[in-house]
Motif scaffolding. Structure first.
Motif, PDB file in Angstrom:
ATOM      1  N   PRO A 598       0.810  -1.226   0.000  1.00 43.64           N
ATOM      2  CA  PRO A 598       0.000   0.000   0.000  1.00 43.64           C
ATOM      3  C   PRO A 598       0.838   1.268   0.000  1.00 43.64           C
ATOM      4  CG  PRO A 598      -0.870  -1.573   1.573  1.00 43.64           C
ATOM      5  CD  PRO A 598       0.436  -2.129   1.103  1.00 43.64           C
ATOM      6  N   ASN A 599       1.871   1.331   0.793  1.00 42.28           N
ATOM      7  CA  ASN A 599       2.699   2.527   0.848  1.00 42.28           C
ATOM      8  C   ASN A 599       4.147   2.111   1.053  1.00 42.28           C
ATOM      9  OD1 ASN A 599       2.372   1.588   3.429  1.00 42.28           O
ATOM     10  ND2 ASN A 599       1.306   3.389   4.185  1.00 42.28           N
ATOM     11  N   SER A 600       5.000   3.085   1.158  1.00 39.80           N
ATOM     12  CA  SER A 600       6.436   2.811   1.310  1.00 39.80           C
ATOM     13  C   SER A 600       6.725   2.281   2.708  1.00 39.80           C
ATOM     14  CB  SER A 600       7.237   4.081   1.043  1.00 39.80           C
ATOM     15  OG  SER A 600       6.829   5.122   1.916  1.00 39.80           O
ATOM     16  N   ASN A 601       7.938   1.772   2.852  1.00 41.00           N
ATOM     17  CA  ASN A 601       8.428   1.229   4.131  1.00 41.00           C
ATOM     18  C   ASN A 601       7.713  -0.041   4.550  1.00 41.00           C
ATOM     19  OD1 ASN A 601      10.239   3.415   4.436  1.00 41.00           O
ATOM     20  ND2 ASN A 601       8.621   4.651   5.381  1.00 41.00           N
ATOM     21  N   ASP A 602       7.012  -0.684   3.620  1.00 40.85           N
ATOM     22  CA  ASP A 602       6.380  -1.957   3.946  1.00 40.85           C
ATOM     23  C   ASP A 602       7.320  -3.136   3.711  1.00 40.85           C
ATOM     24  OD1 ASP A 602       3.993  -0.824   4.757  1.00 40.85           O
ATOM     25  OD2 ASP A 602       3.159  -0.831   2.740  1.00 40.85           O
ATOM     26  N   GLY A 603       8.447  -2.895   3.023  1.00 42.35           N
ATOM     27  CA  GLY A 603       9.421  -3.962   2.783  1.00 42.35           C
ATOM     28  C   GLY A 603       9.137  -4.792   1.547  1.00 42.35           C
ATOM     29  N   LYS A 604       8.449  -4.238   0.532  1.00 43.53           N
ATOM     30  CA  LYS A 604       8.124  -5.008  -0.666  1.00 43.53           C
ATOM     31  C   LYS A 604       9.368  -5.361  -1.471  1.00 43.53           C
ATOM     32  CE  LYS A 604       7.518  -0.968  -3.549  1.00 43.53           C
ATOM     33  NZ  LYS A 604       8.835  -1.207  -4.159  1.00 43.53           N
ATOM     34  N   SER A 605      10.336  -4.444  -1.551  1.00 43.61           N
ATOM     35  CA  SER A 605      11.558  -4.724  -2.318  1.00 43.61           C
ATOM     36  C   SER A 605      12.365  -5.827  -1.653  1.00 43.61           C
ATOM     37  CB  SER A 605      12.395  -3.450  -2.441  1.00 43.61           C
ATOM     38  OG  SER A 605      11.703  -2.465  -3.158  1.00 43.61           O
ATOM     39  N   MET A 606      12.423  -5.813  -0.338  1.00 43.86           N
ATOM     40  CA  MET A 606      13.142  -6.865   0.384  1.00 43.86           C
ATOM     41  C   MET A 606      12.458  -8.215   0.191  1.00 43.86           C
ATOM     42  SD  MET A 606      13.259  -8.812   3.420  1.00 43.86           S
ATOM     43  CE  MET A 606      12.174  -7.980   4.564  1.00 43.86           C
ATOM     44  N   VAL A 607      11.115  -8.212   0.222  1.00 42.77           N
ATOM     45  CA  VAL A 607      10.386  -9.455   0.001  1.00 42.77           C
ATOM     46  C   VAL A 607      10.583  -9.933  -1.435  1.00 42.77           C
ATOM     47  CG1 VAL A 607       8.076 -10.463  -0.098  1.00 42.77           C
ATOM     48  CG2 VAL A 607       8.700  -8.989   1.818  1.00 42.77           C
ATOM     49  N   SER A 608      10.534  -9.009  -2.406  1.00 40.08           N
ATOM     50  CA  SER A 608      10.721  -9.386  -3.812  1.00 40.08           C
ATOM     51  C   SER A 608      12.094 -10.002  -4.017  1.00 40.08           C
ATOM     52  CB  SER A 608      10.555  -8.151  -4.701  1.00 40.08           C
ATOM     53  OG  SER A 608       9.279  -7.583  -4.546  1.00 40.08           O
ATOM     54  N   ALA A 609      13.109  -9.361  -3.453  1.00 37.45           N
ATOM     55  CA  ALA A 609      14.476  -9.852  -3.640  1.00 37.45           C
ATOM     56  C   ALA A 609      14.655 -11.226  -3.013  1.00 37.45           C
ATOM     57  CB  ALA A 609      15.466  -8.856  -3.050  1.00 37.45           C
ATOM     58  N   ASN A 610      14.207 -11.417  -1.804  1.00 37.29           N
ATOM     59  CA  ASN A 610      14.401 -12.693  -1.126  1.00 37.29           C
ATOM     60  C   ASN A 610      13.537 -13.790  -1.721  1.00 37.29           C
ATOM     61  OD1 ASN A 610      16.279 -12.406   1.357  1.00 37.29           O
ATOM     62  ND2 ASN A 610      14.983 -10.577   1.432  1.00 37.29           N
ATOM     63  N   LEU A 611      12.335 -13.428  -2.232  1.00 27.32           N
ATOM     64  CA  LEU A 611      11.518 -14.433  -2.896  1.00 27.32           C
ATOM     65  C   LEU A 611      12.202 -14.894  -4.189  1.00 27.32           C
ATOM     66  CD1 LEU A 611       8.912 -16.057  -3.005  1.00 27.32           C
ATOM     67  CD2 LEU A 611       7.811 -14.113  -4.144  1.00 27.32           C
ATOM     68  N   ALA A 612      12.811 -13.958  -4.916  1.00 24.41           N
ATOM     69  CA  ALA A 612      13.561 -14.324  -6.126  1.00 24.41           C
ATOM     70  C   ALA A 612      14.760 -15.202  -5.792  1.00 24.41           C
ATOM     71  CB  ALA A 612      14.002 -13.056  -6.848  1.00 24.41           C
ATOM     72  N   ILE A 613      15.458 -14.853  -4.698  1.00 27.87           N
ATOM     73  CA  ILE A 613      16.603 -15.664  -4.274  1.00 27.87           C
ATOM     74  C   ILE A 613      16.158 -17.071  -3.901  1.00 27.87           C
ATOM     75  CG2 ILE A 613      18.365 -15.889  -2.483  1.00 27.87           C
ATOM     76  CD1 ILE A 613      18.547 -12.845  -2.401  1.00 27.87           C
ATOM     77  N   ALA A 614      14.985 -17.170  -3.227  1.00 28.07           N
ATOM     78  CA  ALA A 614      14.483 -18.478  -2.826  1.00 28.07           C
ATOM     79  C   ALA A 614      14.150 -19.336  -4.045  1.00 28.07           C
ATOM     80  CB  ALA A 614      13.242 -18.288  -1.945  1.00 28.07           C
ATOM     81  N   PHE A 615      13.510 -18.751  -5.077  1.00 25.99           N
ATOM     82  CA  PHE A 615      13.220 -19.516  -6.290  1.00 25.99           C
ATOM     83  C   PHE A 615      14.500 -19.911  -7.002  1.00 25.99           C
ATOM     84  CE2 PHE A 615       8.796 -17.953  -6.118  1.00 25.99           C
ATOM     85  CZ  PHE A 615       8.131 -19.131  -6.432  1.00 25.99           C
ATOM     86  N   ALA A 616      15.461 -18.993  -7.058  1.00 25.02           N
ATOM     87  CA  ALA A 616      16.725 -19.306  -7.730  1.00 25.02           C
ATOM     88  C   ALA A 616      17.476 -20.399  -6.994  1.00 25.02           C
ATOM     89  CB  ALA A 616      17.571 -18.042  -7.837  1.00 25.02           C
ATOM     90  N   SER A 617      17.440 -20.358  -5.655  1.00 26.00           N
ATOM     91  CA  SER A 617      18.128 -21.377  -4.862  1.00 26.00           C
ATOM     92  C   SER A 617      17.510 -22.753  -5.066  1.00 26.00           C
ATOM     93  CB  SER A 617      18.081 -21.004  -3.376  1.00 26.00           C
ATOM     94  OG  SER A 617      18.717 -19.754  -3.153  1.00 26.00           O
ATOM     95  N   ALA A 618      16.238 -22.789  -5.450  1.00 29.28           N
ATOM     96  CA  ALA A 618      15.554 -24.064  -5.696  1.00 29.28           C
ATOM     97  C   ALA A 618      15.794 -24.580  -7.115  1.00 29.28           C
ATOM     98  CB  ALA A 618      14.068 -23.900  -5.441  1.00 29.28           C
ATOM     99  N   GLY A 619      16.599 -23.849  -7.889  1.00 27.83           N
ATOM    100  CA  GLY A 619      16.930 -24.309  -9.231  1.00 27.83           C
ATOM    101  C   GLY A 619      16.057 -23.741 -10.329  1.00 27.83           C
ATOM    102  N   HIS A 620      15.199 -22.769 -10.015  1.00 24.55           N
ATOM    103  CA  HIS A 620      14.345 -22.164 -11.029  1.00 24.55           C
ATOM    104  C   HIS A 620      15.043 -20.942 -11.596  1.00 24.55           C
ATOM    105  CE1 HIS A 620      10.954 -24.683  -9.785  1.00 24.55           C
ATOM    106  NE2 HIS A 620      11.252 -24.376  -8.515  1.00 24.55           N
ATOM    107  N   PRO A 621      15.228 -20.872 -12.911  1.00 20.17           N
ATOM    108  CA  PRO A 621      15.758 -19.634 -13.506  1.00 20.17           C
ATOM    109  C   PRO A 621      14.794 -18.482 -13.184  1.00 20.17           C
ATOM    110  CG  PRO A 621      15.868 -21.426 -15.081  1.00 20.17           C
ATOM    111  CD  PRO A 621      15.068 -21.941 -13.938  1.00 20.17           C
TER     112      PRO A 621
END
Length: 799
Positions: A598-621
């Motif tokens: 909804p607004n800034s400081n909610d941590g969406k970029s941190m969640v996006s980055a770590n979710l991408a890292i989690a998918f990549a760590s599982a072997g998904h491009p």
């Protein structure tokens, strides 16, 4: 690698819940039934506002302590009075019953005629700050028309004083030793020597009537029915002064009761004295008339019968009997006429008891009921006159006496007199008939015989009445000399050694309890009106979103093992989030979604980055696109150059291969935002953005777009429409749920599927205890790298 291009419009995938599809009205999760009483939410609100509650409780306790210090303990002092019930009513001039009824005694006790003298004597209407100041008011008197208020008396070294109000308004000034406060109704002239040690004296004065009302409210009386002991209890803050006040009160009460009884006897004696004087004069007149009659008739001839020792003594018995009947008839006629005159006069005016005594003494002697009623009326009038000296007309006793007198004057005595009149009339007719039958035989008898006998009988009746009144007068004189009061003090009040009630601890405890309740109510009220997101049910019930995953709060730890444990839990939470997101899509379809908040400081970029890292760590491009062309910072997180990036690709100045860069983590690729430009937000809704997503689906299994917050404008809606899926990030205590609800209402009208919500920065325990994980590593476990993690500080670390 086989990939599938994401459709421009969402489709129905097997195994995907219907509420997860991006159809209008199809984003609603199953309804959640709220608890009848959300106790857990209340507990969480109290825990979160603990410092506010402690502050409120502290302030409330301090206020209660200050107030309890001002509350003085109360003392109850008791005194007991004995009420003389008197003897039972007897026939006779003086009755032994008590002066007032039991309820009238209590009313007399509470009357201002009793209380105000006590207030004036003890100067209870004067208040001062210190007990030692009482020496200044030893001779203080409250005159009529006293002016109440708070005053300050100041004395100077020259022997002058100045009396002012508490606000400093001047009232009076003069020399010490003179009268002070004459214009205020004070009778006060303290010695000048008292002001040698104190120059400023503060005091307040109230009217005696106001202080009397206050004392009456603190007095409790108890008199059992048909009892003789009146118990009085007075409550006050000063035990000694309260006991002195109650003792003076009961002493004044007993003295007033004695004076009232004595005044009642004096009034009764005065009335009897007047009646006795009238009876004495009538006796003298009757004797004089008889004496003159005998003197005038002593030389007249008789009825051929020698006189010896009086006319009637030598009469023939028949003649004597006739004349006796004739005389009796004349007396009956006179009495009937006089009684008729009194009855007629009573109909238009007030009935006077003296009239019966003067005009009908023989009727009173022959009619005990009428005489008793006349005597009762005299006694009631005396009692009324006596009590009116002490009680007001509003007193029920005065009204009762007036009603009794009115009943005697206009009902009882007229009724009895009417009955006597009827008896006299019947007697007159009977005697008249007998006299007429014998009159032809005795017409020669001189009239003087009848007159003589009438005069003799009048003398006898008047003498008898005089003797009765004389006896009553002597008896009441004796009663006056030997009268005993109807009240006596059985037990005087004694100051109690300790207070009967001390409300200070109770008030302090109530203040603490009230402050705790107020603090709890304030915390719950603030929680109710709080616009920020706090609880899981606010996401599921209010925003109608399914909770896909939670991210624990990142906190720095001094201990390396504790830091490792926290990072491990965070990494595990993103793996759980990855699992939840993956099964929101078909197994043979790529994961394409936009992450926003909804607004800034909610941590969406941190969640996006770590979710991408989690998918990549599982072997998904995995391709992570920084769609926040206004203020994106993913290039700093992964330490990559910002250009060329998304803006350059959408502008046509760079190709997709040149803009996408490989991150340090395996299978993870980053498309930074590019250079900032004013026209950058318009590029997000261009066809090149859709082409970018379609092209990326040929190379990657997971495409995650980090968009600006929903409050930033159309950017997040445009990116969500391109990907067709939206993952919302909420942060407890930071996200505005009202704002989120309004922004998500627009999403419901767009072809966007709300995948769910990620709650970022959840506290440990509380309402989120069911969403976290707590499985610590055992001691001695070797340290090794378990994965990558993007921290809230914008760094990509390995843990």
């Amino acid at each position: 690698m086989s990939v599938r291009i994401a459709p421009s419009q969402p489709e129905y995938y097997p195994g995907v819940p219907a509420y997860g599809l991006g159809q209008p009205g199809g984003n609603l999760p199953p309804t959640w039934e709220p608890e009848s009483i959300p106790w857990s939410r209340y507990v969480e609100a109290l825990r979160r506002h603990v410092w506010l509650m402690l502050a409120v409780v502290f302030l409330g306790s301090i206020g209660g302590l200050v107030y309890s210090k001002r509350v003085k303990p109360e003392y109850d002092v008791q005194a007991t009075l004995w009420i003389n019930p008197g003897s039972t009513p007897e026939s006779g001039p003086i009755r032994g019953q008590q002066l007032l009824s039991p309820t009238s005694w209590v009313e007399l006790l509470r009357s201002f005629a009793i209380i105000e003298p006590v207030v004036r004597k003890l100067r209870l209407n004067v208040s001062y700050a210190q007990a030692a100041d009482s020496v200044f008011f030893r001779d203080f008197e409250s005159h009529n028309g006293i002016r109440p208020g708070a005053f300050v008396l100041r004395a100077d070294n020259t022997g002058h004083f100045e009396l002012t109000t508490l606000k400093g308004e001047p009232v009076e000034h003069g020399l010490l030793g003179d009268s002070i406060g004459r214009t205020l109704g004070f009778g006060w002239a303290p010695p000048a020597t008292l002001f040698a040690r104190k120059r400023v004296l503060e005091f307040s004065v109230s009217t005696p009537r106001a202080k009397s009302l206050a004392l009456v409210s603190k007095l409790h009386s108890m008199l059992p029915e048909d009892g003789q002991f009146l118990t009085l209890t007075l409550t006050g803050a000063d035990a000694q002064r309260t006991a002195v006040t109650l003792n003076d009160w009961v002493s004044q009460f007993v003295e007033a009761a004695g004076q009232l009884k004595k005044r009642h006897l004096l009034e009764f004696k005065h009335i009897l004295a007047g009646q006795l004087d009238v009876a004495e004069r009538e006796l003298r007149n009757s004797e004089i008339q008889l004496e003159q009659f005998r003197v005038n008739t002593i030389t007249l001839p008789s009825d051929a019968t020698p006189l010896a020792g009086g006319v009637q003594a030598t009469r023939d018995p028949v003649i004597s009997n006739f004349f006796q009947q004739k005389q009796a008839l004349a007396e009956v006629q006179n009495e009937r006429a006089a009684l008729q005159e009194l009855i007629d006069g009573a109909k238009t005016g007030e009935l006077k008891p003296e009239a019966f005594i003067i005009m009908l003494p023989s009727v009173l002697n022959s009619s005990p009921r009428l005489r008793a009623a006349i005597e009762d009326l005299s006694a009631r009038e005396a009692s009324l006159h006596s009590e009116q000296q002490y009680l007001t007309d509003a007193n029920p006793r005065i009204g009762q006496l007036k009603e009794t007198i009115r009943t005697l004057q206009f009902e009882t005595i007229p009724q009895i007199a009417q009955s006597v009149l009827q008896s006299l009339t019947a007697r007159e007719r009977d005697m008249s008939a007998r006299v007429d039958n014998e009159s032809h035989e005795l017409r020669a008898i001189p009239v003087r015989t009848i007159e003589e006998m009438r005069l003799v009988r009048q003398v006898a009746a008047t003498e008898n009445l005089y003797k009765v009144l004389k006896a009553r007068y002597d008896e009441i004189s004796l009663s006056e000399a030997q009268s005993t009061p109807d009240l006596s003090v059985l037990d005087f009040a004694v100051p109690p050694p300790r207070p009967n009630s001390n409300d200070a601890p109770r008030l302090f405890l109530l203040a603490v309890i009230a402050s705790i309740g107020a603090a709890a109510a304030l915390a719950i009220f603030h929680d109710r009106i709080d616009r920020r997101f706090r609880y899981p049910e606010q996401a599921t019930r209010d925003l109608r979103l399914s909770i896909i995953g939670t991210v624990p709060r990142f906190r720095p730890h001094r201990s390396e093992s504790a830091q490792l444990e926290a990072m491990s839990q965070a990494l595990e939470s993103f793996r759980t989030l990855r699992l939840g997101v993956r099964y929101q899509f078909a197994l043979d379809a790529p994961v394409i979604l936009t992450v926003s908040s909804p607004n800034s400081n909610d941590g969406k970029s941190m969640v996006s980055a770590n979710l991408a890292i989690a998918f990549a760590s599982a072997g998904h491009p995995t391709l992570l696109i920084d769609g926040d062309v206004r203020a994106g910072g993913l290039h700093q997180t992964f330490d990559l150059p910002v250009t060329p990036g998304l803006v350059e690709y959408l502008s046509g100045t760079a190709t997709m291969d040149s803009a996408i860069r490989a991150a340090a983590s395996e299978n993870l690729f980053i498309l930074p935002r590019g250079a900032r430009a004013n026209h950058a937000p318009e590029l997000l809704v261009s066809d090149r953005m859709s082409t970018l997503i379609q092209a990326a689906c040929q190379k990657f299994e997971v495409i995650i777009v980090d968009s600006p917050p929903l409050v930033a404008g159309v950017d997040a809606y445009a990116l969500s429409a391109v990907t067709g899926n939206l993952l919302v990030v909420l942060r407890p205590g930071v996200s505005d749920r009202k704002l989120a609800a309004n922004k998500l209402n627009l999403v419901d009208r767009l072809p966007i599927r709300k995948v769910g919500v990620v709650i970022n920065g959840v506290p440990s325990g509380g309402l989120y205890r069911d969403y976290g994980s707590d499985y610590p590593q055992r001691k001695g476990t070797p340290t090794y790298t378990i994965g990558g993690l993007a921290t809230p500080g914008g760094n990509h670390a390995r843990v």
